[in-house]
Design an enzyme around this catalytic site. Structure first.
Site, PDB file in Angstrom:
ATOM      1  N   ASP A  39      84.041  60.294  28.480  1.00 14.76           N
ATOM      2  CA  ASP A  39      84.312  61.730  28.341  1.00 14.76           C
ATOM      3  C   ASP A  39      85.417  62.177  29.298  1.00 14.76           C
ATOM      4  OD1 ASP A  39      84.020  64.259  27.327  1.00 14.76           O
ATOM      5  OD2 ASP A  39      82.283  64.772  28.560  1.00 14.76           O
ATOM      6  N   ASN A  87      82.146  64.580  16.225  1.00 21.78           N
ATOM      7  CA  ASN A  87      83.591  64.655  16.511  1.00 21.78           C
ATOM      8  C   ASN A  87      84.435  65.024  15.284  1.00 21.78           C
ATOM      9  OD1 ASN A  87      83.588  61.987  19.002  1.00 21.78           O
ATOM     10  ND2 ASN A  87      83.553  64.201  19.298  1.00 21.78           N
TER      11      ASN A  87
HETATM   12  C1  FPP Z   1      85.877  62.198  24.792  1.00 20.01           C
HETATM   13  O1  FPP Z   1      86.774  62.949  25.570  1.00 20.01           O
HETATM   14  C2  FPP Z   1      86.522  61.051  24.163  1.00 20.01           C
HETATM   15  C3  FPP Z   1      86.506  60.754  22.824  1.00 20.01           C
HETATM   16  C4  FPP Z   1      85.832  61.595  21.834  1.00 20.01           C
HETATM   17  C5  FPP Z   1      87.228  59.606  22.274  1.00 20.01           C
HETATM   18  C6  FPP Z   1      87.235  58.350  23.071  1.00 20.01           C
HETATM   19  C7  FPP Z   1      88.347  57.509  22.587  1.00 20.01           C
HETATM   20  C8  FPP Z   1      89.137  56.715  23.354  1.00 20.01           C
HETATM   21  C9  FPP Z   1      88.927  56.477  24.792  1.00 20.01           C
HETATM   22  C10 FPP Z   1      90.304  56.049  22.753  1.00 20.01           C
HETATM   23  C11 FPP Z   1      90.185  54.798  22.020  1.00 20.01           C
HETATM   24  C12 FPP Z   1      88.963  54.009  22.139  1.00 20.01           C
HETATM   25  C13 FPP Z   1      88.823  52.762  21.651  1.00 20.01           C
HETATM   26  C14 FPP Z   1      87.534  52.096  21.824  1.00 20.01           C
HETATM   27  C15 FPP Z   1      89.874  52.044  20.951  1.00 20.01           C
HETATM   28  P1  FPP Z   1      86.994  64.486  25.182  1.00 20.01           P
HETATM   29  O2  FPP Z   1      88.128  64.563  24.233  1.00 20.01           O
HETATM   30  O3  FPP Z   1      85.725  65.080  24.689  1.00 20.01           O
HETATM   31  O4  FPP Z   1      87.392  65.116  26.569  1.00 20.01           O
HETATM   32  P2  FPP Z   1      87.103  66.616  27.072  1.00 20.01           P
HETATM   33  O5  FPP Z   1      85.608  66.700  27.270  1.00 20.01           O
HETATM   34  O6  FPP Z   1      87.859  66.683  28.352  1.00 20.01           O
HETATM   35  O7  FPP Z   1      87.614  67.551  26.025  1.00 20.01           O
END
Ligand code: FPP
Length: 268
Positions: A39, A87
């Site tokens: 996250d 998501n």
């Molecule tokens: C949450 O951060 C992250 C995700 C929903 C996506 C995770 C994906 C990756 C790390 C990229 C690729 C992964 C692989 C395994 C190839 P957020 O966007 O919710 O952050 P925030 O809470 O700050 O808005």
């Protein structure tokens, strides 16, 4: 020149710190399975005045480092929450960018996975992914299927409630067809009806970004999991952060409902 020397000495001291941290990990008490909620990508990007997808792109390096560190230590299973069923509710351009990032990353990492003897697997409602993502995923899973050092699970289009519902449907089908009686339904059967029956429950769940939730991740499997919340945003998460979480885990007393005295007497 001075800058080069400084940078070099910084890297060296970081390496020393890592080495010291690794040395404090008890290799005989490693968790078999570590689950991670990655996250903070969006906030990491916004702090830099960039679009959220910039954070996701930079999160890939953290995925690499974490997988490498885990495999080096001898962890057998890692599960990364890469895309939840919730998501899909994000802005369409972010969803598209995340899916594209998955396709590109999965494709470009096959060689590294094979070089490191890591098997790629997935849980989640994979039928709900686009044909392109599914094809890429299936190719990578096929090409790494023989690897034995560690299983790297991606949770894609995944939610714990979805997985439990899916398991219930499988069980109900068996009851309906007469292959199962109500008395035969127990916790073991439910565990075996989950997406990956051979995946043990995680002993440790890490969530980054200072949020204290488990967000519908591995709900059935985390009943007795130790939770570790890191203040780091995911793109800043590095090997030493994984080591810290494992060291913290190793200092916990896991009682599984028993008393502390029972646990101590059992050890003695
Ligand atoms: C949450 O951060 C992250 C995700 C929903 C996506 C995770 C994906 C990756 C790390 C990229 C690729 C992964 C692989 C395994 C190839 P957020 O966007 O919710 O952050 P925030 O809470 O700050 O808005």
């Amino acid at each position: 020149m001075a800058l080069v020397v400084n940078l070099k000495s910084l890297n060296l001291s970081e390496m020393m710190e890592n080495k010291n941290l690794i040395d404090t990990i008890d290799k005989t008490k490693l968790p078999k399975h570590i689950a991670i909620i990655m996250d903070g990508n969006g906030r990491w990007a916004q702090q830099r005045g960039e679009q959220r997808v910039f954070g996701h792109n930079n999160g890939v390096q953290s995925v690499r480092e974490t997988a490498e560190a885990a495999a080096e230590l001898g962890i057998k299973f890692i599960t990364l929450y890469a895309f939840s069923t919730e998501n899909w509710n994000r802005p369409q351009d972010e969803v598209d960018a995340l899916m594209q990032l998955l396709v590109v990353t999965i494709n470009s990492e096959i060689k590294t996975l094979n070089d490191n003897n890591i098997r790629l697997r997935a849980i989640g409602n994979l039928k709900g992914l686009s044909p392109q993502v599914r094809a890429e995923l299936e190719e990578a899973m096929g090409e790494t299927a023989e690897n034995t050092r560690m299983d790297l699970f991606l949770a894609l289009n995944y939610s714990g409630r979805w997985e439990i519902t899916d398991a219930m449907k499988k069980i109900a089908e068996q009851v309906k067809s007469g292959n199962l009686t109500l008395d035969q339904i127990n916790e073991k059967l439910i565990s075996e009806s989950m997406n990956a029956p051979d995946l043990p429950d995680p002993e440790l769940l890490i969530r980054t970004s200072g949020e204290y939730r488990t967000s519908n991740f591995l709900m059935w499997q985390t009943a007795y999991t130790e939770l570790f919340f890191s203040p780091k945003l995911w793109p800043d998460f590095r090997k030493e952060d994984l080591y810290e979480a494992i060291i913290d885990f190793q200092h916990r007393e896991r009682r599984f409902g028993k008393t502390s005295e029972q646990i101590i007497n059992c050890k003695g």
